[in-house]
Scaffold this active site. Structure first.
Site, PDB file in Angstrom:
ATOM      1  N   THR A 225      22.549  38.981  40.961  1.00 28.61           N
ATOM      2  CA  THR A 225      23.594  39.934  41.295  1.00 28.61           C
ATOM      3  C   THR A 225      24.187  40.533  40.022  1.00 28.61           C
ATOM      4  O   THR A 225      24.098  39.951  38.940  1.00 28.61           O
ATOM      5  CB  THR A 225      24.744  39.286  42.077  1.00 28.61           C
ATOM      6  OG1 THR A 225      25.542  38.484  41.194  1.00 28.61           O
ATOM      7  CG2 THR A 225      24.230  38.455  43.237  1.00 28.61           C
ATOM      8  N   ASP A 226      24.805  41.687  40.183  1.00 26.15           N
ATOM      9  CA  ASP A 226      25.623  42.215  39.094  1.00 26.15           C
ATOM     10  C   ASP A 226      26.846  41.307  38.945  1.00 26.15           C
ATOM     11  O   ASP A 226      27.103  40.432  39.774  1.00 26.15           O
ATOM     12  CB  ASP A 226      26.012  43.663  39.382  1.00 26.15           C
ATOM     13  CG  ASP A 226      26.086  44.499  38.105  1.00 26.15           C
ATOM     14  OD1 ASP A 226      26.452  43.942  37.043  1.00 26.15           O
ATOM     15  OD2 ASP A 226      25.766  45.700  38.164  1.00 26.15           O
ATOM     16  N   TRP A 227      27.599  41.547  37.918  1.00 26.36           N
ATOM     17  CA  TRP A 227      28.613  40.583  37.502  1.00 26.36           C
ATOM     18  C   TRP A 227      29.836  40.552  38.438  1.00 26.36           C
ATOM     19  O   TRP A 227      30.371  41.569  38.846  1.00 26.36           O
ATOM     20  CB  TRP A 227      29.054  40.908  36.085  1.00 26.36           C
ATOM     21  CG  TRP A 227      28.444  40.035  35.021  1.00 26.36           C
ATOM     22  CD1 TRP A 227      29.098  39.463  33.967  1.00 26.36           C
ATOM     23  CD2 TRP A 227      27.078  39.626  34.880  1.00 26.36           C
ATOM     24  NE1 TRP A 227      28.222  38.722  33.199  1.00 26.36           N
ATOM     25  CE2 TRP A 227      26.980  38.806  33.748  1.00 26.36           C
ATOM     26  CE3 TRP A 227      25.929  39.860  35.628  1.00 26.36           C
ATOM     27  CZ2 TRP A 227      25.787  38.230  33.320  1.00 26.36           C
ATOM     28  CZ3 TRP A 227      24.725  39.288  35.210  1.00 26.36           C
ATOM     29  CH2 TRP A 227      24.670  38.486  34.078  1.00 26.36           C
TER      30      TRP A 227
END
Length: 609
Positions: free
Chosen positions: A326-328
């Protein structure tokens, strides 16, 4: 102290990572990555498995030492996350020197050997070979060779140049122990206002797909191995069509829209990345609005939470079985000093962090970016919300990459060799030429360029030191034979939320006062404008009085001057179109390429010098 190599009675060399005095299958170099992965997976505790499913930021000490306190970005001391939480994937931010980075890698790998099974660390990075300095997306080059941003690589319009950059960057990464790239960013920059265009490769989907293949070839090589860097291609299914161009890092930019019905167009580079074996994929923060695929309405939640997108489209329809990270910070809010950035839990803001995590796993993601809350994942398994067999699916994918990279056999680097290789003269020369050649000549009235030598030049935002190598710098336009002014593409400064100040967003119009002042300079001598395009700029008001207009995408002053003088002539072609007005931008469709009416300069435009 590093685990030494041991030799069995039959002559097999191995590292006794779990300290049991036996060559276990996962330590056996003669076995396949798949066989070694299955053996290790069966040995791991739930806590060790959970640790593998997180990737967060830790920081580098001044001399390559381990930082044993919470840092400015990192949440916990290094020892706590490695030994206490069993994390072994880390995103590195600030690097001052190659020696520092290589030393830090070796210290970190030694620490990791103290874990129950000696699982080595995978160090990752956002792009760090160009000019953007933004802790949320990229870093300027520092000790590494410096090249144009992604838009500049695309402007070169040459697959060999993209492959050459990727090969150089790969060598420099591997030398200091960075074995995972949180790039390429292959989003299509179809919304002119979007603030993440600099690291893209434009909005021509077919060409971006070709660039993606060359990029992955250079970084990953033909097959992942000890000399490869594993790439995370992002942001699936394409982060470009943001409503009003606002970025999905922030609550006001959460909506991703497809008014032109071009969803499939944005998938083209990702299809190519899958075909080329990208090691990982990263979904974007964006939340699709009014999107239907195959007659099914897509849930309006961020892509990292979206089972229809990650499992249904990416895994089942497109056949991808690599790692999905996932993105942050999709799970927890990020507090840095007095500022906060809400968790990018778009569409699921009402869920608890634990519920968000369960939804991410159910969507089909394998690793949580920017998080270290392993206790939440362990609790979900222990309560039966997530089956441990589902955890095994993700851990298997993650371990396979580590084994293929050869990290279990030797995660260490040669500090002296790193210092010699990183940023060496040949790499810097290639990067410099790419910077100069990628510049795009848009206007050249009366053959104003190339510039003659030994003339008087007035300049703004340009190094006098470099200017004096070919011209006589003067203090005012009245004294000059020519004026050279460098400008950044316009943006609206914002600084309320954490990271917001680093994002260039909002209007593409230059302020009227600046336009007037530049016209007054042009009244006194020929005016050459160099505009750095991290997004398109509305150049229309500048055209009547500008003698020459050049676009760059991250170039040093020396490289710009090399282009203007013809030493390394500009040969760039626009990877995005330049709109005529903000009205044209507002009327365009966010998901459709080249959709502004009557652009001043169309896609792929560029003059020869």
């Amino acid at each position: 102290m590093r685990i030494p190599e041991s030799t069995t009675e039959t002559g097999d060399v191995y590292r006794d990572l779990n300290g049991n005095g036996v060559l276990d299958p996962y330590e056996n170099r003669s076995l396949s990555a798949e066989e070694r992965t299955e053996d290790l997976l069966a040995r791991l505790s739930l806590a060790e498995k959970a640790g593998l499913m997180f990737q967060t930021v830790i920081e580098v000490g001044p001399d390559g030492d381990l930082v044993q306190t919470a840092g400015r970005i990192s949440k916990s001391p290094t020892g706590e996350v490695v030994l206490g939480k069993h994390l072994n994937h880390f995103n590195v931010h600030q690097i001052e020197t190659a020696r520092q980075a290589a030393t830090w890698n070796n210290n970190l790998q030694e620490l990791a050997e103290q874990t129950p099974h000696g699982i080595p660390v995978t160090i990752s990075t956002d792009p760090r070979h160009a000019f953007v300095e933004n802790a949320g997306v990229a870093f300027s080059a520092g000790p590494f060779s410096q090249w144009p941003e992604g838009l500049g690589l695309a402007a070169l319009d040459d697959l060999d140049s993209v492959r050459r950059f990727a090969d150089v960057a790969r060598q420099e990464y591997v030398a200091v122990g960075i074995r995972a790239a949180l790039h390429p960013q292959v989003d299509l920059a179809t919304e002119p206002r979007w603030g993440r265009q600099a690291q893209t490769m434009g909005h021509d989907a077919d060409r971006v797909a070709e660039f993606t293949a060359a990029y992955l070839d250079g970084f990953q090589t033909a097959n992942l191995g000890p000399s490869s860097v594993a790439c995370t291609t992002k942001h699936f299914p394409g982060g470009g069509p943001q409503k009003d161009g606002e970025d999905a890092h922030f609550p006001y930019g959460r909506e991703q829209v497809y008014p032109g019905g071009r969803f499939d167009y944005h998938l083209k580079p990702f299809r190519e990345a899958i075909a080329r074996g990208t090691a990982a994929m990263m979904p974007y923060y964006g939340m699709p609005i009014d999107l239907e695929l195959n007659g099914e309405r897509i849930e309006e939640v961020g892509f990292g939470f979206n089972r229809q997108i990650v499992t249904g489209l990416l895994r089942e329809e497109l056949g991808y079985d690599g790692v999905v990270v996932t993105d942050w910070e999709l799970v927890n809010d990020n507090h840095v000093g007095s500022q906060v950035l809400p968790a990018r839990a778009w569409g699921v803001e009402s869920l608890t962090p634990s519920q968000r995590m369960a939804k991410i796993v159910d969507a089909g993601c394998d690793q949580f970016g920017g998080e270290e809350c392993v206790d939440l994942l362990i609790d979900l398994v222990e309560r039966g919300v997530i089956e441990e067999s589902r955890i095994d699916e993700s851990v298997r994918r993650i371990l396979l990459v580590k084994f293929r990279l050869g990290l279990f056999d030797n995660p260490y680097v040669d500090v002296e060799a790193a210092e010699r290789l990183v940023g060496n003269a040949e790499f810097r020369r290639q990067g410099f030429e790419a910077q100069a050649n990628s510049t795009t000549l848009l206007v050249n009235k009366n053959d104003c360029l190339p510039l003659a030598s030994s003339i008087s030049a007035y300049s703004e935002n340009l190094s006098t030191e470099h200017l004096s190598e070919w011209a006589k710098p003067v203090e005012s336009p009245q004294e000059a034979d020519v004026a050279i002014v460098r400008l950044m593409a316009p943006f609206e400064p914002r600084d309320d939320l954490f990271l917001e100040a680093w994002f260039h967003q909002g209007s593409l119009d230059f302020p009227p006062g600046l336009v007037h002042r530049l016209s007054r300079i042009a009244d006194r001598c020929p005016l050459i404008l160099v505009v750095t395009l991290d997004r398109p700029a509305i150049l229309t008001p500048l055209l009547p009085f500008t003698s020459a207009l050049v676009a760059d995408y991250g170039s040093s002053d020396a490289a710009v001057l090399a282009a203007l003088t013809g030493k390394f002539p500009p040969r760039g072609r626009l990877p995005i179109e330049i709109p005529r007005s903000m009205d044209a931008v507002r009327a365009s469709r966010a998901d459709v390429p080249s959709d502004t009416e009557d652009p001043v300069f169309p896609l792929h435009f560029g003059l020869a010098l």
